[in-house]
Design a protein around this motif. Structure first.
Motif, PDB file in Angstrom:
ATOM      1  N   ASP A  29       0.830  -1.206   0.000  1.00 20.88           N
ATOM      2  CA  ASP A  29       0.000   0.000   0.000  1.00 20.88           C
ATOM      3  C   ASP A  29       0.865   1.257   0.000  1.00 20.88           C
ATOM      4  OD1 ASP A  29      -2.314  -1.484  -0.048  1.00 20.88           O
ATOM      5  OD2 ASP A  29      -2.719  -1.295   2.108  1.00 20.88           O
ATOM      6  N   LEU A  32       1.613   2.119  -3.501  1.00 21.50           N
ATOM      7  CA  LEU A  32       0.450   2.747  -4.139  1.00 21.50           C
ATOM      8  C   LEU A  32       0.263   4.191  -3.697  1.00 21.50           C
ATOM      9  CD1 LEU A  32      -2.056  -0.230  -3.812  1.00 21.50           C
ATOM     10  CD2 LEU A  32      -0.950   0.592  -5.919  1.00 21.50           C
ATOM     11  N   GLU A  40       7.662   1.855 -12.005  1.00 25.02           N
ATOM     12  CA  GLU A  40       7.607   0.466 -12.437  1.00 25.02           C
ATOM     13  C   GLU A  40       7.760  -0.382 -11.176  1.00 25.02           C
ATOM     14  OE1 GLU A  40       9.878  -2.071 -15.813  1.00 25.02           O
ATOM     15  OE2 GLU A  40      11.189  -1.266 -14.251  1.00 25.02           O
ATOM     16  N   TYR A  59      -2.399  -8.532  -5.298  1.00 24.30           N
ATOM     17  CA  TYR A  59      -2.008  -7.170  -5.679  1.00 24.30           C
ATOM     18  C   TYR A  59      -1.624  -7.113  -7.158  1.00 24.30           C
ATOM     19  CZ  TYR A  59      -2.152  -4.840  -1.135  1.00 24.30           C
ATOM     20  OH  TYR A  59      -2.567  -4.248   0.036  1.00 24.30           O
ATOM     21  N   ALA A  60      -0.936  -8.146  -7.655  1.00 21.03           N
ATOM     22  CA  ALA A  60      -0.553  -8.156  -9.069  1.00 21.03           C
ATOM     23  C   ALA A  60      -1.779  -8.228  -9.967  1.00 21.03           C
ATOM     24  CB  ALA A  60       0.381  -9.335  -9.335  1.00 21.03           C
ATOM     25  N   THR A  61      -2.818  -8.948  -9.538  1.00 23.58           N
ATOM     26  CA  THR A  61      -4.064  -9.018 -10.301  1.00 23.58           C
ATOM     27  C   THR A  61      -4.778  -7.669 -10.301  1.00 23.58           C
ATOM     28  OG1 THR A  61      -4.315 -11.368  -9.817  1.00 23.58           O
ATOM     29  CG2 THR A  61      -6.302 -10.171 -10.489  1.00 23.58           C
ATOM     30  N   ALA A  62      -4.777  -7.001  -9.142  1.00 24.52           N
ATOM     31  CA  ALA A  62      -5.439  -5.699  -9.029  1.00 24.52           C
ATOM     32  C   ALA A  62      -4.685  -4.607  -9.776  1.00 24.52           C
ATOM     33  CB  ALA A  62      -5.588  -5.328  -7.557  1.00 24.52           C
ATOM     34  N   HIS A  63      -3.396  -4.803 -10.004  1.00 25.20           N
ATOM     35  CA  HIS A  63      -2.561  -3.795 -10.675  1.00 25.20           C
ATOM     36  C   HIS A  63      -1.785  -4.497 -11.794  1.00 25.20           C
ATOM     37  CE1 HIS A  63      -3.599  -1.198  -7.310  1.00 25.20           C
ATOM     38  NE2 HIS A  63      -3.279  -2.194  -6.519  1.00 25.20           N
ATOM     39  N   PRO A  64      -2.410  -4.697 -12.939  1.00 28.33           N
ATOM     40  CA  PRO A  64      -1.819  -5.526 -13.993  1.00 28.33           C
ATOM     41  C   PRO A  64      -0.495  -5.006 -14.537  1.00 28.33           C
ATOM     42  CG  PRO A  64      -4.166  -5.162 -14.362  1.00 28.33           C
ATOM     43  CD  PRO A  64      -3.767  -4.251 -13.252  1.00 28.33           C
ATOM     44  N   HIS A  65      -0.207  -3.724 -14.343  1.00 24.71           N
ATOM     45  CA  HIS A  65       1.072  -3.205 -14.816  1.00 24.71           C
ATOM     46  C   HIS A  65       2.221  -3.592 -13.886  1.00 24.71           C
ATOM     47  CE1 HIS A  65      -0.650  -0.283 -12.063  1.00 24.71           C
ATOM     48  NE2 HIS A  65       0.530   0.245 -11.868  1.00 24.71           N
ATOM     49  N   TRP A  66       1.923  -4.125 -12.712  1.00 25.92           N
ATOM     50  CA  TRP A  66       2.972  -4.642 -11.821  1.00 25.92           C
ATOM     51  C   TRP A  66       3.425  -6.008 -12.339  1.00 25.92           C
ATOM     52  CZ3 TRP A  66       1.780  -3.715  -5.913  1.00 25.92           C
ATOM     53  CH2 TRP A  66       1.620  -2.339  -5.684  1.00 25.92           C
TER      54      TRP A  66
END
Length: 304
Positions: A29, A32, A40, A59-66
């Motif tokens: 968090d 974020l 990146e 978290y990776a699913t919620a933030h696909p650019h991660w």
């Protein structure tokens, strides 16, 4: 991301996790919450066994650019970081242990510091707030003494001799220039820990600069790397000796050799105190090579 943000330097956060489940959401968090917009994020899990991977996947699913890298076996901090670093593209790199916390303005302030001090700055570091397992304040890394001088005494510029002689950098606060890490070939994967080796090799040719404010919360808990040193059978002492030998090869002046002798003498005392006798003998040999053996050192050499 706005067009203006796209023109800012890219900062890559390599977030390293090994069994940090109880701290992980707070750490992620804090990524974020960063006010710096051009980030990146590369999540690297070093074979956690405590449920960390499920949190990282969420978290990776919620933030696909991660990006998410789940290592099948534990490889240690240095190699795990290098795997993330080699996937990164940022001009600046943060090695972020996910038991710590980034304060919101950290990266904005540190990138501005890089711009102010110039292209020979290889690393910016800051003050840190030390917190306990529950997130409660313990103290700051830098503390004023009776005369108002900060201890440990910070240093900026070409600080090679300073990093040889003494500890003053709070590792979790570091943001590194990519070019510096690339010049070094990343972290030395043969070592058990990374910071002292990075300080020695990078400061030979690059400047380090202090941003004099708290940017990071460093968590103190029994499993943190900083709590494992200077104990019987210290797992990091052999790596420290190897770095000291690297430093000896990099020394150019008598003053730098004297600074290294100060470090080696300190490590010798700790090794003898905690009965790490093979390592104490090696440190004593190194002190002899530096031609810096004093009467107390000689007695310690006899003792080990």
């Amino acid at each position: 991301m706005s067009a203006a943000a796209a023109h800012l330097p890219l900062v890559s956060i390599v977030a390293l996790c090994h069994n940090h489940a109880r701290f992980l959401e707070t750490a992620l968090d804090s990524i974020l919450a960063q006010t710096y917009p051009n980030l990146e994020v590369i999540l690297v899990d070093d074979a956690s066994t405590d449920g960390s991977q499920a949190i990282l996947r969420r978290y990776a699913t919620a933030h696909p650019h991660w990006q998410l890298l789940l290592l099948p076996e534990n490889v240690g901090n240095c190699r795990a970081f290098n795997l993330g670093f080699r996937q990164s593209k940022g001009e600046f790199i943060v090695d972020f242990a996910t038991d710590d916390v980034l304060l919101p303005a950290r990266l904005s302030r540190q990138v501005r510091q890089f711009e102010q001090v110039g292209p020979r700055c290889g690393m910016v570091y800051s003050d840190a707030e030390l917190i306990d397992e529950a997130g409660r304040h313990v103290r700051n890394h830098f503390r004023p003494d009776a005369r108002g001088q900060l201890q440990p005494r910070p240093a900026s510029g070409l600080v090679f001799a300073e990093v040889l002689a003494r500890y003053f950098i709070s590792t979790p606060t570091m943001t590194m220039r990519r070019a510096t890490l690339e010049e070094l070939g990343g972290y030395d994967e043969t070592l058990a820990y990374e910071d002292f080796d990075f300080w020695v090799r990078a400061s030979r040719n690059w400047e380090f600069h202090l941003l004099p404010e708290v940017t990071t919360q460093k968590r103190l808990h029994p499993q943190s790397m900083s709590r494992k040193g200077y104990r019987p059978n210290d797992p990091y002492l052999a790596s420290t000796i190897r770095v000291c030998r690297k430093a000896l090869a990099l020394c150019r002046t008598g003053a730098e050799r004297a600074a290294l002798a100060r470090r080696v003498r300190w490590e010798l005392r700790q090794a003898v105190r905690h009965r790490n006798r093979p390592e104490a003998r090696e440190l004593y040999r190194l002190l002899r090579e530096l031609r810096a053996v004093g009467p107390l050192d000689w007695l310690l050499g006899l003792a080990c």
